[in-house]
Design an enzyme around this catalytic site. Structure first.
Site, short mmCIF file in Angstrom:
data_model
loop_
_atom_site.label_atom_id
_atom_site.label_comp_id
_atom_site.label_asym_id
_atom_site.label_seq_id
_atom_site.Cartn_x
_atom_site.Cartn_y
_atom_site.Cartn_z
N LYS A 79 0.85 -1.20 0.00
CA LYS A 79 0.00 0.00 0.00
C LYS A 79 0.88 1.24 0.00
CE LYS A 79 -3.95 1.95 2.58
NZ LYS A 79 -4.82 1.76 3.76
N SER A 154 -9.80 1.75 2.88
CA SER A 154 -8.93 2.51 2.02
C SER A 154 -7.91 1.67 1.27
CB SER A 154 -8.18 3.57 2.84
OG SER A 154 -7.30 2.94 3.75
N SER A 178 -9.97 -0.48 6.98
CA SER A 178 -9.33 -0.30 5.67
C SER A 178 -8.68 -1.54 5.07
CB SER A 178 -8.30 0.82 5.72
OG SER A 178 -8.97 2.07 5.76
#
Lengths: 485, 487, 89
Positions: A79, A154, A178
């Site tokens: 990420k 997210s 997330s």
């Protein structure tokens, strides 16, 4: 079956048996990215050359018969809020569009020794604020199970990359859901570890007291493998817990017999779709069939958790994101007169609307005269929520809830309505508020063809119990497959 | 001179940089004056994702100071974020302590000197001491359109010592600051170099009519960069406020900037623009929890402090305030004095006189510290004993002293012998000199007898000359008087 | 309740266009009114958690970063320093 479709634990065995080389595995994933990322848009940066180099090194070590971690040679997507030395780390924000950290996050340092192959950095909601991956400054990632839908957020890039076969494993981060929400929406497995079990050093902070890095994969084994490699005490993170961690991957065994699984009634209530409720209850029955005992329990403060979450996370974010001021790194507005104008223009141009909304909320709740009414109140509620969980864990080993109130929504559907968007996190934020570990695993498909996820929650540091129970369920119901694209 | 109808009320916030090896929240070197941005890392530069870790030594030093100022030590306390934007503050927040400081409610006994050199003892309240990080530095250059930021100082550990508003004059504030500084030095926790900004003070000033129980509105002054500037800044601000009030005006709660060169202050910001720092608990740093034994153990390691020594020296040894201040300037000098006194071979007064006089003068001229010389307590006190016993003259003593300063293992008795500096105290030898001098100076004897008593001085001088300065002047005077009476 | 959104924006060093400000204010008021429904809990004093005490760092100087590396991301650099608009205080 193509190489990119295998799980990490399968590939790990194949590499050792010399059935494949790390170079071939990496190439297969890079080819898959080349083939489908135009549609999925999971990646912000693909580090193909470095990946090939790393894969070659693994092959060399394998040839020499060196003892290697099971992760060696496994393609990994990271990420873009986890700092990677000399590789851009943008947090999907214009603010950090050119930011190249001169340091590694602790998790990346730990992984250096395990030698997974990083294939690139993946998309996310800007600064991890969002539930759909749509607040990214750069691109909107699509759900590989249906490209018209969001992958969840997210860590949407992580969920999408793993589901699409564009990575075998991914590192995400979870502040209010997330990791788990994209896992549920994209039909993969994701673990939000106990707060303090994975170092946050090098994770660009959203809400320091809630953030936690965790793994996403297509099987429980894979998630256990990656979690085992990244957890552990880190002297660079004062909030990290000093304790010994077992090898979760080596100790993994399908086991839920004799466990008491609490079903909190508040999570099967208004706002959670009938279909989701049914699928999760059906999964509960499967677990019961495997020897677990089901028990209805109550967590009365659940309905307040989302509010407390928005207060605490926004307050911390308003302070954590104050450092993005155009002085030391990142974006600076091209034209300004004086310091204040430089600050204001830089921040107004560099941040997107969702980030601004949360900074404003956080600034407000901390401002003079409002601290006690909002921030302090939320923190007190946080303690209460933790106590309620503790109470239930006296009689339950695990809790089972839906991961999200519904399946993924369409791209653009909830943009512009923050409250509706925030509602997607209603089942997940409590876990962060209480600092607990939770795992999301697919538990069927809705009528619209999209996956549904269920969430297993355990007491602090009960990751092995969670993983073992999830593995028992997975063995009964099957592993997730790569999306057809 | 201030309007005698008013009383000035002052509170002080002292910031002292601690002399730890590393910074407070990262492992960068805590050093002054090195090349710009050479002592930084991603943590103290506030780079994304980095986290602070608290340096244990900072906590220990702060507790030391807390004990020295008789504070309650909060064994359980926390750190907070103080949020504001400024280019020298990389994270845009300062990690500090808000509602639970490490140390609270203490006091400091200070000897304050009056203008007439007399002194009085006063106790000043200490509200709190907390730990925090320093900010970087902004540099300005005429050649550059903008300001330059040097982050070296970011994360240098600070303690902030907040006083009660207990000072009633600039002299009291000054005495308190000097005392704080000497304690920091005695504890060896801060270099206290004003010129390097390692100790700084913010000054809060208000005035009120004498006899009034209520405090006036206070004004905070920034940029007061030396202790002498504190005195000037307080005196100026008190006079300004009194003038405003006397003219029917009102004092506003505000922050003013002191300009020492101009000797005046200007408004920096009014209460309306006062910053909203949005303090909240630092989520990156867990609660500080210290064992009681640990906290107590630090207390036991604290030596007698200079403010207490000052009171003891002036009361027990008959030493003046100024002399005691000189002895207390450096812990090393003070220890030397106390060890010398403890030998009990000569009086504290003569030790003090020589240390404040010849020794201090020598060290200042040569820019040396005591440890750089060869002087030992044994040799020093042996020398002073000889002087007190009249074995050598004061002037001869100075010659010996110079040798003791530079020559290792020097024995004062041997030096006296080698240089032939011993005073002649032997009666028969001196009697011969007196007889000889008197016979040769009959005119002076006559003058003395006619009432010109200063003739005695002349005769003494002649005797000294005859002994080449080695005759014991007291003995000689005695014998001369005897001669004058009997002849 | 109404929120002085422009004041909050000033504290956060953000600039809001008027329509944007109104939109944010409305969003925030919604969130804030949700928060106002939180139950009142007994105030247990300061927010500390002595059950999870901090582990301290020893006072040891370590690792050294190259200045060039640290300033590589800075928007404007001169003479080994970051450049900002002129400030006087």
């Amino acid at each position: 079956m193509e190489l990119f479709e295998y799980t990490a634990s399968q590939l790990s065995g194949m590499l050792r048996e010399k059935k494949v080389s790390a170079a071939e595995v990496t190439q297969s994933v890079l080819d898959r990215i080349e083939a489908v990322d135009e549609k999925v848009k999971a990646y912000l940066t693909v580090t193909g050359e470095e990946a090939k180099q790393q894969a070659a090194e693994v092959d060399e070590l394998l040839a020499k018969g060196e003892p290697l971690s099971p992760l060696a040679g496994i393609p990994l997507a990271v990420k873009d809020n986890i700092c990677t030395k000399n590789v851009r780390t943008s947090c999907a924000s214009k603010m950090l569009g050119n930011f190249v950290p001169p340091y590694h996050a602790t998790v990346m340092k730990k992984l250096e020794g395990c030698r997974p192959v990083m294939v690139g950095k993946v998309n996310m909601d800007e600064f991890a604020m969002g539930s759909s991956c749509e607040t990214s400054y750069f691109q909107k990632t699509a759900n590989p199970r249906n490209l018209d839908y969001v992958p969840g957020g997210s860590s949407g890039g992580s969920g999408a990359a793993v589901a699409a076969g564009e990575a075998v494993l991914s590192l995400g981060s979870d502040t209010g859901g997330s990791i788990r929400l994209p896992s549920a929406y994209c039909g993969v497995v994701g673990l939000k570890p106990t707060y303090s079990s994975v170092s946050r050093f090098g994770l660009v902070a959203f809400a320091s007291s809630l953030d936690q890095i965790g793994p996403l994969g297509r099987s429980v084994e894979d998630v256990a493998m990656l979690y085992s490699a990244i957890c552990g005490y880190d002297p660079m993170d004062a909030t990290s817990a000093k304790r010994e961690y077992p090898d979760f991957y080596a100790n993994l065994k399908a086991d839920v017999a004799g466990k008491t699984i609490g079903i909190p009634e508040e999570y099967f209530a208004q706002g959670v779709s009938e279909e989701v409720q049914q699928k999760v209850m059906a999964a509960a029955k499967v677990l019961e069939g495997l020897g677990a005992t089901l028990k209805t329990v109550s967590l009365p403060s659940t309905s307040y958790a989302l509010n407390a979450y928005y207060i605490i996370s926004s307050a911390e974010a308003s302070s954590n994101l104050a450092r993005f001021d155009g002085v030391k790194y990142g974006y600076r507005t091209p034209e300004y007169h004086g310091l204040d104008e430089m600050y204001e223009k830089t921040r107004s141009e560099g941040f997107g609307d969702e980030v601004k909304r949360r900074i404003l909320l956080g600034t407000f709740v901390l401002s003079s005269g409002f601290y006690d009414a909002y921030y302090k109140k939320a923190k007190l509620l946080q303690n209460r929520i933790g106590e309620e969980f503790d109470q239930q864990f006296e009689s339950c080993d695990l809790l089972l809830t839906p991961t999200a109130p519904d399946t993924a929504f369409k791209l653009g559907e909830n943009m512009g309505d923050p409250l509706k968007m925030y509602a997607a996190d209603v089942c997940t934020t409590t876990v962060n508020i209480a600092g607990l570990p939770a795992l999301s695993i697919p538990c069927g498909t809705a009528a619209n063809g999209l996956p549904i996820g269920m969430q297993l929650i355990g007491p602090k540091f009960s990751e092995q119990t969670l993983l073992n129970a999830a593995l028992a369920y997975q063995q009964e119901t099957g592993c997730c497959a790569v999306a057809k694209l | 001179m201030l309007n005698p109808n008013y009383e000035v009320v002052v509170g002080l916030e002292v910031h002292a940089e601690l002399n730890t090896e590393s910074k407070i929240y990262c492992s960068c070197k805590n050093a002054f004056g090195l090349e710009v941005n050479s002592q930084c890392c991603p943590i103290c530069m506030g780079m994304p994702g980095t986290l602070p870790t608290l340096n244990m030594q900072v906590v220990e030093y702060a507790i030391k100071m807390g004990h020295a100022l008789h504070c309650n030590i909060h064994r359980i306390c926390k750190q907070d974020r103080k949020n504001y934007f400024y280019p020298d503050l990389p994270k845009s927040y300062q990690i500090s302590q808000f509602d639970i400081p490490l140390c609270e409610t203490g006091y400091l006994d200070v000897l304050v000197e009056n203008p007439d050199k007399s002194s009085y003892q006063k106790r000043f309240g200490v509200t709190r001491i907390h730990i925090e990080e320093d900010a970087g530095k902004l540099l300005h250059s005429a050649n550059i359109d903008g300001s330059l930021v040097d982050f070296n100082r970011c994360g240098v550990p600070l303690i902030e010592i907040v006083s009660e508003p207990d000072f009633r004059s600039s002299a009291e504030a000054h005495a308190y600051l000097e005392t704080i500084k000497s304690i920091l030095q005695y504890l060896d926790i801060s270099d206290c170099k004003m010129e390097q900004g390692s100790i700084r003070a913010d000054v809060n000033v208000s005035v009120r009519k004498k006899g009034s129980k209520e405090f006036g509105t206070r004004v905070e002054m920034k940029n007061v960069n030396s202790f002498s500037a504190v005195v000037r800044a307080i005196d100026y601000e008190a006079a300004r406020q009194i003038e405003v009030l006397e003219n029917g005006g009102e004092i506003f709660q505000e922050t003013r900037r002191w300009d020492d060169a101009k000797g005046e202050n200007v408004l920096l910001r009014s209460k309306e623009d006062s910053q909203d720092y949005r303090y909240f608990p630092e989520p990156d740093l867990p609660t500080i929890v210290l064992e009681q034994e640990y906290v107590d153990g630090i207390k036991e390691s604290i030596p007698e402090l200079p403010n207490i020594k000052l009171i003891r020296f002036t009361q027990d040894f008959g030493i003046s305030y100024d002399e005691a201040q000189v002895l207390l300037e450096e812990p090393e000098k003070c220890a030397f004095f106390e060890e010398s006194v403890a030998k009990k071979v000569c009086s504290p007064k003569i030790i003090c006189n020589w240390m404040v006089g010849d020794l201090t003068k020598y060290l200042r001229e040569k820019k040396l510290s005591l440890g750089d010389t060869a002087l030992t307590v044994d040799a020093f006190t042996a020398l002073l004993k000889m002087i007190e016993e009249g074995k050598i003259s004061n002037a001869a003593g100075k010659q010996v002293f110079e040798v003791l300063l530079t020559q290792e293992h020097a024995d004062p008795a041997k030096i006296v012998e080698e240089k032939g500096l011993a005073q002649i105290s032997d009666d028969s030898a001196l009697q011969a000199v007196v007889d000889q001098v008197c016979e040769a100076n009959q005119k002076s004897i006559q003058d003395y007898k006619n009432g010109k008593t200063n003739a005695l001085g002349y005769l003494t001088g002649q005797c000294m000359k005859a002994t080449k300065g080695k005759g014991n002047p007291a003995k000689m005077k005695e014998l001369l008087l005897e001669y004058l009476q009997t002849h | 309740m109404t929120i002085d959104i422009q004041h909050v924006a000033k504290l956060a060093k953000l600039r809001l266009e008027e329509d944007q400000a109104q939109r944010f204010a409305k969003d925030m008021e919604n969130i804030v009114s949700m928060v106002q429904q939180l139950p009142d809990l007994p105030d247990t004093g300061a927010l500390i958690d002595p059950d999870h005490p901090m582990i301290f760092r020893g006072d040891v100087v370590e690792h050294h970063y190259d200045r060039k590396e640290l300033l590589a991301n800075a928007p404007q650099v001169k003479a080994g320093c970051v450049v900002v608009p002129k400030v006087v205080e």
